[in-house]
Design an enzyme around this catalytic site. Structure first.
Site, short mmCIF file in Angstrom:
data_model
loop_
_atom_site.label_atom_id
_atom_site.label_comp_id
_atom_site.label_asym_id
_atom_site.label_seq_id
_atom_site.Cartn_x
_atom_site.Cartn_y
_atom_site.Cartn_z
NE ARG A 56 -1.36 2.60 2.80
CZ ARG A 56 -0.82 3.72 3.25
NH1 ARG A 56 -0.62 4.75 2.44
NH2 ARG A 56 -0.45 3.84 4.51
CG ASP A 57 3.17 4.34 3.03
OD1 ASP A 57 3.40 5.17 2.13
OD2 ASP A 57 3.15 4.64 4.23
CG HIS A 66 2.96 4.88 9.21
ND1 HIS A 66 2.47 3.86 8.42
CD2 HIS A 66 3.45 5.81 8.33
CE1 HIS A 66 2.62 4.16 7.14
NE2 HIS A 66 3.22 5.34 7.06
CG HIS A 78 7.36 7.66 5.94
ND1 HIS A 78 7.39 7.21 4.65
CD2 HIS A 78 6.10 7.46 6.39
CE1 HIS A 78 6.19 6.77 4.31
NE2 HIS A 78 5.38 6.91 5.35
CB CYS A 85 2.49 10.72 1.48
SG CYS A 85 0.97 11.56 1.07
CG ASN A 101 6.49 3.32 5.20
OD1 ASN A 101 6.21 3.55 4.04
ND2 ASN A 101 5.66 3.55 6.20
N1 COA Z 1 -12.82 4.97 -4.67
C1 COA Z 1 -13.02 5.12 -5.99
N2 COA Z 1 -13.34 6.28 -6.57
C2 COA Z 1 -13.51 7.32 -5.76
C3 COA Z 1 -13.37 7.24 -4.38
C4 COA Z 1 -12.99 6.00 -3.82
N3 COA Z 1 -12.79 5.85 -2.53
N4 COA Z 1 -13.61 8.45 -3.84
C5 COA Z 1 -13.91 9.26 -4.87
N5 COA Z 1 -13.85 8.59 -6.03
C6 COA Z 1 -14.06 9.09 -7.36
C7 COA Z 1 -15.37 9.79 -7.54
O1 COA Z 1 -16.36 8.89 -7.90
C8 COA Z 1 -15.05 10.76 -8.65
O2 COA Z 1 -15.04 10.08 -9.87
P1 COA Z 1 -15.50 10.80 -11.23
O3 COA Z 1 -14.53 11.93 -11.45
O4 COA Z 1 -15.41 9.73 -12.26
O5 COA Z 1 -16.89 11.27 -10.96
C9 COA Z 1 -13.61 11.16 -8.37
O6 COA Z 1 -13.06 10.07 -7.61
C10 COA Z 1 -13.49 12.43 -7.58
O7 COA Z 1 -14.31 12.34 -6.47
P2 COA Z 1 -14.42 13.49 -5.36
O8 COA Z 1 -15.39 13.09 -4.33
O9 COA Z 1 -14.64 14.81 -6.06
O10 COA Z 1 -13.07 13.41 -4.68
P3 COA Z 1 -11.74 14.22 -4.87
O11 COA Z 1 -11.33 14.31 -6.28
O12 COA Z 1 -11.83 15.46 -4.07
O13 COA Z 1 -10.76 13.19 -4.12
C11 COA Z 1 -10.28 11.51 -2.49
C12 COA Z 1 -10.92 12.85 -2.76
C13 COA Z 1 -10.08 11.36 -1.01
C14 COA Z 1 -11.18 10.44 -3.03
C15 COA Z 1 -8.95 11.44 -3.25
O14 COA Z 1 -8.21 12.60 -3.01
C16 COA Z 1 -8.14 10.23 -2.87
O15 COA Z 1 -8.51 9.11 -3.13
N6 COA Z 1 -6.97 10.48 -2.29
C17 COA Z 1 -6.08 9.42 -1.89
C18 COA Z 1 -5.10 9.93 -0.92
C19 COA Z 1 -4.11 8.87 -0.56
O16 COA Z 1 -4.36 7.69 -0.59
N7 COA Z 1 -2.91 9.35 -0.22
C20 COA Z 1 -1.84 8.52 0.14
C21 COA Z 1 -2.03 7.79 1.41
S1 COA Z 1 -2.01 8.75 2.86
ZN ZN Z 2 3.30 6.39 5.22
#
Ligand code: COA
Ligand code: ZN
Length: 320
Positions: free
Chosen positions: A14-15, A206, A208, A239, A248
């Protein structure tokens, strides 16, 4: 202190993989996770149910989660940022959801594209949904030991977020040093306070290794009674939304150190070294693992023939 149990939670798939440019094929992810499942970990963080646009490297989360072979005794957790992610995770029958938000506002907005309060509201909805299932709930608090944009993060702020999640009945909290800003005395103080205020919460750390302090910080946390740590095979990780973030704490380096100091991690060091040696082939570059490069302390080398001693009595001298 001898034989004290320490729980190791593997986060490489994952990370680690979330940050890789090269997409690791689904079959290769499954094969690696199956190998890791047999290595004695307490927990494996398999993948994340995030937006595939945000984290394309883990867009195959359902396929991976459905097709791995699960071992009894291993908790299979996944990172979840919102309700959509929780629904996807529950449809794969995960053992735990690992909810994520940041203690600092800037990092939360950068990473999750919402304010902390919006994240908390979404995660509260997730908790309400998951609480009625057998799946347990952990919360990972990012930037709990420093934010790359805001700097110091107050202990009171970390404890405040822990309190809000504890009040909702979560099982565990992981305090994340997302960009390697923690140092040992800070870790001791934070962990002491967290353990004192929340004795019933399962606390994990956790780290890094961004500034080379991850093992030192681990020892500091162990000193004050923390017994659960995330670690990443090969030292992968980072990240994508944290400037300058790197890997990490490396699992094999951590397990090697803990074994030498008499801790019982349950992790088979030889087996994870074999698994770690597969990583460069999967991601297309070298990994920062020290033990993979140097070997274990117990891996001795034959004395080179060129170093044969000219004088027979050279070893018998008492001179130091
Ligand atoms: N799984 C799948 N798709 C997702 C989702 C999820 N958990 N959450 C949102 N989406 C999709 C929406 O359906 C939308 O799709 P579309 O553009 O086809 O309509 C798109 O993603 C954007 O959705 P929105 O609610 O506007 O979210 P956003 O663009 O503001 O993103 C997060 C918010 C949290 C979903 C996004 O930033 C994210 O997944 N971040 C991951 C952060 C991460 O893992 N960082 C590293 C680890 S700490
Ligand atoms: Zn981390």
């Amino acid at each position: 202190m001898k034989n004290k149990k320490v729980h190791i939670q593997e986060v490489a798939t994952r990370d680690g993989f979330q940050n890789e440019v090269k997409f690791v094929e689904t079959e290769d992810k499954i094969s690696l996770i199956n190998a890791l499942s047999a290595c004695g970990y307490a927990k494996v963080e398999v993948t994340s149910f995030t937006s595939p646009k945000a984290i394309p490297a883990l867009r195959d989360a359902e396929a991976v989660m459905h097709r791995i072979t699960r071992q009894d005794g291993v908790v299979y957790t996944v990172l979840v940022p919102n309700v959509r992610g929780a629904e996807r995770a529950l449809s794969c029958n995960v053992s735990e959801v690992n909810l994520v938000m940041s203690v600092s506002e800037s990092h939360n907005r950068t990473n999750l594209r919402m304010s902390r309060e919006q994240s908390f509201a979404q995660l509260s909805d997730v908790i309400h949904i998951v609480r009625s299932t057998p799946t347990t709930i952990n919360v990972s608090l990012s930037t709990a030991m420093g934010c790359p944009m805001e700097g110091d993060v107050a202990v009171a702020a970390v404890l405040g977020w822990m309190q809000r999640f504890a009040d909702m009945g979560v099982h565990g909290v992981t305090l994340c040093d997302t960009t390697g800003m923690a140092h040992p005395s800070q870790v001791r103080a934070l962990c002491e306070a967290a353990r004192r205020q929340f004795p019933a919460l399962e606390l994990a750390l956790h780290f890094h290794n961004t500034r080379g302090l991850a093992l030192a910080n681990t020892l500091a946390a162990l000193e004050v009674g923390v017994d659960r740590f995330d670690a990443s095979l090969g030292g992968l990780g980072g990240c994508p939304y944290a400037p300058g973030a790197t890997g990490n704490v490396c699992t094999e380096d951590l397990v090697h150190m803990l074994k030498l100091d008499g801790y019982d991690t349950g992790v088979d060091l030889a087996a994870i070294l074999v698994a770690s040696a597969r990583l460069p082939g999967l991601i297309g570059h070298d990994v920062p693992s020290q033990i993979l490069k140097a070997g274990r302390r117990s891996d001795l080398h034959p004395m080179p023939a060129s170093a044969s001693l000219p004088e027979q009595h050279a070893f018998s001298s008492s001179a130091g």
